[in-house]
Design an enzyme around this catalytic site. Structure first.
Site, mmCIF file in Angstrom:
data_model
loop_
_atom_site.group_PDB
_atom_site.id
_atom_site.type_symbol
_atom_site.label_atom_id
_atom_site.label_comp_id
_atom_site.label_asym_id
_atom_site.label_seq_id
_atom_site.Cartn_x
_atom_site.Cartn_y
_atom_site.Cartn_z
ATOM 1 C CG ASP A 188 -0.316 -0.093 2.525
ATOM 2 O OD1 ASP A 188 -0.128 0.971 3.159
ATOM 3 O OD2 ASP A 188 0.009 -1.209 2.960
ATOM 4 C CD GLU A 207 -3.805 4.012 11.207
ATOM 5 O OE1 GLU A 207 -2.820 3.766 11.939
ATOM 6 O OE2 GLU A 207 -3.782 3.932 9.959
#
Length: 240
Positions: free
Chosen positions: A51, A138
């Site tokens: 990613d 997150e």
């Protein structure tokens, strides 16, 4: 007496210096330690991915593909207005490089979920993706929240807006975020889990981000490494 005091002082300084050397060595070698342990575990999985965001700079996706990378997940947006400066370029190059492509949005705890969905959809509009759109949930990089139900509610609002517009959804988080926000709330969506150790057997994950310190052809510097839980046949079934 003076000699004894000097000896004690020199001994204390020597011990302190030794501890400092050990601490520095551990800090410098820690990424390599992670690479060794994670690479051993990664050998059990067939599909490899990375990613990326603008922080990774200019990427050669063709070299990445030749090096054995199968898929890439690109940062697209964040909050209700931010767009990754390299998303458009990275998307075009990744598709041209023959990689399966996904996109992710960094979820802000302090921003309305529907507005975040609109930003994400506007950023990815007109593009075809092989993977479900991922929402990065997150605590790191977010303000501290005292009431987790507020985060869950805004995340649900974002998901509802995306699914209403016929987008498939995947959720990215780490173990702490999973326990706090995702478990028992969003279990029906594919899980992209960040963990530097093999995820627990009772964790139903689809993609595992197992390292932040990967070395991949075509990328300068460290890059996040990911694995798919399944073989190539299962991968094709999942992305179709």
């Amino acid at each position: 007496m003076i000699k004894k005091n000097r000896f004690r002082l020199f001994s204390a300084l020597a011990i302190a210096l030794l501890l400092l050397i050990v601490a520095v060595a551990f800090f410098l070698l820690r990424p390599e330690f992670h690479r060794q342990t994670e690479d051993a575990e990664a050998e059990d999985y067939e599909l490899q991915g990375v990613d990326l965001s603008a922080h990774n700079g200019n990427v050669d996706f063709s070299r990445m593909k030749e090096a054995g990378i199968d898929f890439v997940i690109l940062k697209a947006s964040e909050g209700n207005g931010f767009r990754d400066s390299r998303f458009e370029e990275n998307y075009e190059k990744a598709v041209a490089g023959g990689l399966d492509v996904g996109a992710y949005h960094f979820f802000r705890f302090d921003v309305d979920g529907v507005e975040q969905a609109k930003n994400f959809m506007s950023t990815v509009a007109g593009k075809r993706f092989d993977l479900p759109l991922a929402i990065d949930v997150e605590e790191h990089g977010n303000p501290y929240v005292f009431v987790k139900s507020k985060v869950v509610r805004q995340l649900q609002n974002m998901i509802d807006e995306l699914t209403a517009n016929e987008y498939r959804i995947m959720i990215y988080t780490n173990k702490g975020g999973y326990e706090k926000f995702i478990r028992n709330n969003f279990d029906d969506y594919p899980l992209w889990i960040c963990s530097f150790t093999l995820p627990e057997s009772d964790l139903d994950w689809t993609i595992w981000q197992y390292s932040h310190w990967g070395n991949v052809e075509g990328v300068d510097g460290d890059v996040d490494l990911n694995l798919f839980y399944g073989n190539s046949t299962q991968w094709k079934q999942w992305i179709d």
